[in-house]
Design an enzyme around this catalytic site. Structure first.
Site, PDB file in Angstrom:
ATOM      1  N   TYR A  77      -6.600   6.718   3.837  1.00 22.34           N
ATOM      2  CA  TYR A  77      -6.723   5.693   2.789  1.00 22.34           C
ATOM      3  C   TYR A  77      -5.885   4.451   3.152  1.00 22.34           C
ATOM      4  CZ  TYR A  77      -5.447   2.810  -1.012  1.00 22.34           C
ATOM      5  OH  TYR A  77      -5.191   1.678  -1.736  1.00 22.34           O
ATOM      6  N   GLU A  87       0.824  -1.217   0.000  1.00 19.30           N
ATOM      7  CA  GLU A  87       0.000   0.000   0.000  1.00 19.30           C
ATOM      8  C   GLU A  87       0.855   1.264   0.000  1.00 19.30           C
ATOM      9  OE1 GLU A  87      -3.020   0.410  -0.670  1.00 19.30           O
ATOM     10  OE2 GLU A  87      -3.568  -1.690  -0.702  1.00 19.30           O
ATOM     11  N   ASP A 117      -9.307   6.041  -2.957  1.00 21.12           N
ATOM     12  CA  ASP A 117      -8.127   6.559  -3.676  1.00 21.12           C
ATOM     13  C   ASP A 117      -8.612   7.097  -5.024  1.00 21.12           C
ATOM     14  OD1 ASP A 117      -8.715   4.305  -5.144  1.00 21.12           O
ATOM     15  OD2 ASP A 117      -6.671   3.531  -5.178  1.00 21.12           O
TER      16      ASP A 117
END
Ligand code: SF4
Length: 362
Positions: A121, A38, A139
């Site tokens: 996020y 991520e 996102d």
């Protein structure tokens, strides 16, 4: 609305189960591995991330290994991926988890957000994918899909529109499979509902997509015109002494912070590249140089600007070095130069030197 939402969830998850790409971080639930992916995927495309992810996991297979690694090694592994504060923050966060949290990655959105470099996020992605926490993500891909699906004329660029899109992501979330659902939305945005020419005829959600039914998905979300990348000209010097080359570390809190570079700087209007280099060296290193010849001209495009880099071979002609504008500096033997992380344009100078090591006598 709830039956429409149910239909969307069912169709999207069935499509994801059948069509998802086989990505290395999708074969694990290890929160550290999900975290690595991520952080790397922020602002960066999947195909660029894959080799970086694989090298990273091989070098730092556990959070403890990352926490104990020297920053130089961490940044070297990140070299070329850009946005280097991501790597520095990740290392800081790993240290906090290892030393203060008993090595256990927090399993709540708030706990994750308390760590350096983790925003809403990323916290949502790690929490939902690794721990199955019922929390949404938003996102760029998800914003685009939601905006088109529900004909929301907002792109999340103001706090009010950002709030509205988060709410939509939360309302739509599958409570049964939150991690898969979040990944499915992102996957749809990356592979089908693309910014230009979305392949709506292959989309599992076309029967419920409002902009597709209206015939204008590409108008959603509204896009802001991007300013063209700024052009800059820079001079840099290869200063050699006793077969060692001078390099310096950029300030840690600035652009490309913590990376190493060859000294030099931006050319002023009406200044020649050579005069620019002499002036910059005088200002930064407190000494004079003699320019021997031009080594190369490098053109490179970064996200924010396009740089033309004039590189010169030089030697010192003044007194002692007094570097004043860097984190630290070193004379490094050419065979050890590739241990240091450099910005992409400087990597080309390192390659140039590697090819000439045997011919260098000064
Ligand atoms: Fe995107 Fe087209 Fe699918 Fe709508 S139908 S979600 S615009 S790909």
């Amino acid at each position: 609305m709830s039956s429409v939402y149910q239909r969307i969830r069912r169709k999207l998850l069935a499509w994801y189960d059948k069509s998802k790409r086989d990505l290395p971080w999708r074969n694990t639930k290890d929160p550290y591995c999900i975290w690595v992916s991520e952080i790397m995927l922020q602002q960066t495309q999947v195909k660029t991330v894959i080799p970086y992810y694989e090298r990273w996991i091989k070098t730092f297979p556990t959070l403890e290994k990352l926490a104990g690694a020297p920053e130089l090694k961490v940044l070297k592994l990140w070299e070329g991926l850009g946005y280097y504060s991501r790597a520095r923050n990740f290392k800081k966060a790993a240290k906090i988890v290892a030393k203060e949290l008993g090595g256990k990655v927090p399993d709540t959105v708030t706990g994750l957000q308390n760590l350096p470099g983790i925003g809403r996020y990323t916290a949502g992605a790690i929490a939902s994918i690794a721990f199955g926490i019922k929390t949404p993500v938003l996102d760029g891909n998800v914003k685009r899909v939601l905006s088109r699906l529900f004909c929301i004329n907002e792109n999340g660029s103001t706090s009010a529109s950002e709030k509205r899109l988060w709410q939509k992501a939360e309302d739509l979330l599958s409570l049964r499979r939150p991690g898969d659902f979040n990944q499915a939305l992102m996957e749809l945005g990356a592979t089908v509902c693309t910014p230009k020419s979305p392949t709506c005829l292959q989309c599992p959600l076309s029967s419920t997509c409002r902009t597709f039914l209206k015939g204008d998905p590409e108008l959603f979300p509204p896009t802001k015109k991007k300013a063209p990348a700024k052009k800059i000209e820079v001079s840099a010097g290869i200063i050699l002494k006793n077969k060692k080359v001078y390099i310096q570390q950029r300030a840690k809190d600035g652009l490309m912070g913590g990376l190493w570079e060859f000294p030099g700087g931006k050319r002023k209007k009406d200044e020649s590249p050579e005069d620019c280099l002499k002036r910059e060296i005088r200002e930064e290193l407190g000494t004079d140089i003699a320019i021997l010849n031009k080594a190369m001209t490098i053109k490179h495009t970064y996200t924010q600007f396009r740089v033309t880099l004039h590189v010169f071979n030089c030697c010192l002609s003044g007194g002692r070095l007094k570097p004043s504008e860097c984190e630290q500096w070193k004379w490094v033997s050419l065979k050890h130069l590739d241990k240091y992380p450099f910005p992409a344009a400087n990597v080309k100078i390192v390659k140039y030197l590697a090819d000439r090591t045997s011919a260098i006598n000064c």
